[in-house]
Design an enzyme around this catalytic site. Sequence first.
Site, PDB file in Angstrom:
ATOM      1  N   ASP A   1      -6.758  -1.426   4.691  1.00  0.00           N
ATOM      2  CA  ASP A   1      -6.513  -2.458   3.697  1.00  0.00           C
ATOM      3  C   ASP A   1      -6.991  -3.830   4.153  1.00  0.00           C
ATOM      4  OD1 ASP A   1      -4.900  -0.792   1.758  1.00  0.00           O
ATOM      5  OD2 ASP A   1      -3.704  -0.543   3.559  1.00  0.00           O
TER       6      ASP A   1
ATOM      7  N   ASP B   1      -1.892  -0.956   6.445  1.00  0.00           N
ATOM      8  CA  ASP B   1      -1.959  -0.451   7.811  1.00  0.00           C
ATOM      9  C   ASP B   1      -2.818  -1.303   8.724  1.00  0.00           C
ATOM     10  OD1 ASP B   1      -4.533   0.109   7.083  1.00  0.00           O
ATOM     11  OD2 ASP B   1      -4.348   2.281   7.184  1.00  0.00           O
TER      12      ASP B   1
ATOM     13  N   ASP C   1       0.854  -1.174   0.000  1.00  0.00           N
ATOM     14  CA  ASP C   1       0.000   0.000   0.000  1.00  0.00           C
ATOM     15  C   ASP C   1       0.901   1.238   0.000  1.00  0.00           C
ATOM     16  OD1 ASP C   1      -2.373   1.576   0.314  1.00  0.00           O
ATOM     17  OD2 ASP C   1      -1.825   1.810   2.421  1.00  0.00           O
TER      18      ASP C   1
END
Length: 681
Positions: A526, A522, A333
């Site tokens: 996600d 995190d 991410d």
Amino acid sequence: MSDACCGPQNDAEPEAGPEKVWQVRELRLAVLAAVILIVGWVFGQAGYGGVAAAVELAAVGAAAITFVPDAVRNLRHGRIGVGTLMTIAAIGAVALGQFAEAALLGVLFSIAEGLEHYAVSRTRRGLRSLLSLVPSKASVLRDGTEISVAPDDLVLGDVMVLRPGERAATDGTIRSGQTSLDLSAITGESVPVEAGPGSDVYAGAINGGGAIEVEVTAVAAGSSLARIVHIVEEAQERKGAGQRLADRIARPLVPTIMALASLIAAVGAIVGDPMLWLERALVVLVAASPCALAIAVPLTVVAAIGAASRQGALVKGGAAVEELGRIKVVALDKTGTLTRNRPQVVQVATVDGVSQAEALTLAAALEVRSEHPLAQAILAAAGDAPAGVELTAVPGHGLHGHLDGRLLRLGKPSWVSPGVLAGEVERLQAAGATVVVLARDEAPLAAIAVRDELRPEAAEAVGLLQRLGITVAMLTGDHARTAEAVAAEAGITTIHSELLPEDKAALLPSLAKGRPIAMVGDGVNDAPALATADIGIAMGAMGTDVAIETADVALLGEDLRHLPQVLAHSRRARRIMVQNIVFSLAIIAVLIPLAAFGVLGLATVVFIHEFAEVLVILNAIRAARITTLPGVTRTSLRSAGYAINIGSAPALSDPCCGPNPSAPRQATDATAPAGPRTNLF
């Protein structure tokens, strides 16, 4: 310990194991039995056969104390394991008059059992040494008076006084004072982090600056440090695929071995000398013992998880260790993983008649209740702002609401049309900024550019992953231009942008192409992708319940270099597991026919079998050592700060607890708040 793994079945295993190898009960009795056996051999050489036999029987008794009582106890509860096989073999050898062989079996079996006990207790004690970071006393303010109390007596709302050099007894929030916090023992961040009012303080953190007052937010037993230890201890009990394979083989193998030995004795009694074949059946019983197989994987898992926890990574069980070792693709991410998660407004482009201050005020009116990082950047830039009403978030797009009776919208350029600001939006995105468009009554007012700087170690971490042969991809909800700019700076060529949370999860299978894939995020925004991936890895999870409870792996620190480190460590641990399983099965396969046909006697089989078990144990505890990444020297690993300095942890030469470097590394931001966020952009 379990009888299936050579040791006794204890319902309540003590938390603290022996600190020194000579303190292990099994090893002490093995040494005693060995000394008695040598004395018996001396008597035998001197011609005192009767005395020698009596002394050898005493040696058998001394060695048998370590496993016979537990084997008998387990048998009463219907548990048959390796200890049962060893007991039968020892009794049979004594019945056949092979006292020395029976004593040797007991001595070597006790040594292997003692080494296993010592290795497991060392790795677990190394983990629990984390709790020693909590001081024995804490200074608190109660009724205007400063008193000293035990950490267990702290209650929520207490105010701790933390002076320079003192450790925090539990988690809290700074109420007053400015300082720098040393979090190296917890997150692996060896450079102190600046902290002030509102900053989180974790149990075990060292106050490196001025005196501060910290409001207690968790009791000592529920602190982040205690929770981490508890989670890892639970994870050590979980079984991975390799461990389940070893269990599946070992569990039916024990009764099969007993049946095989009985068959050999019965058939041999019919076709040949009953005593000879009975002796061979006993030898087969020992040769086919799956002791080394049963401990091959569990001990490796315990060592690997304990070492990973001391390097700033919580690995949730043997399954996660094994799956990490197979990872070929890593999806990262962007926000909070590749970037510092501290976005700032870098530019505001407005239409004629609207000032930058007015645009920020209107945007802040929508963001006033949002915890998204971009919202925090806008709120910080705007200062005081009125609160909008009828605020509605549209996940993955933006939000809308009303202020002074007029409709306001703020979100992605694909959701809120930039109109005449389209050129400015493209220019800002090309520069690597995330752009949100503000509109009032559907008319665009401003384009606000927010940039979250790339972590300073991100490019190095990506390079290390690629050296491991891992394909790296970046997944983000940002515009393609912004994503490309950040990815280019990090050295990533596979980029997927403008993704909603569910899009990331749906994309993972095609990205993996049949290969094991890990998703790094995190742990909150996600969540769908973390759950879909073969392994979900939460970044910067210290103090975040959701992250460390739901992810397969949680990286406690904010240094992205821990990611390739834990992947390399797990690869090595998995190789060790496979080596141990193959070696254990090979020993059994070779010894059984040699024992059945009388090529090897009891003493030789006992020696080979138990020596193999010692080799498996020694190989397994290698998983507790730090793993040097390809192309990176051990010295550079130390300077990068990969390992955590836990109190009085052992030095580099310790085969169990790993390295203990203290060299500093580049500072990273470890104070960004981690908690539930609304994924708007």
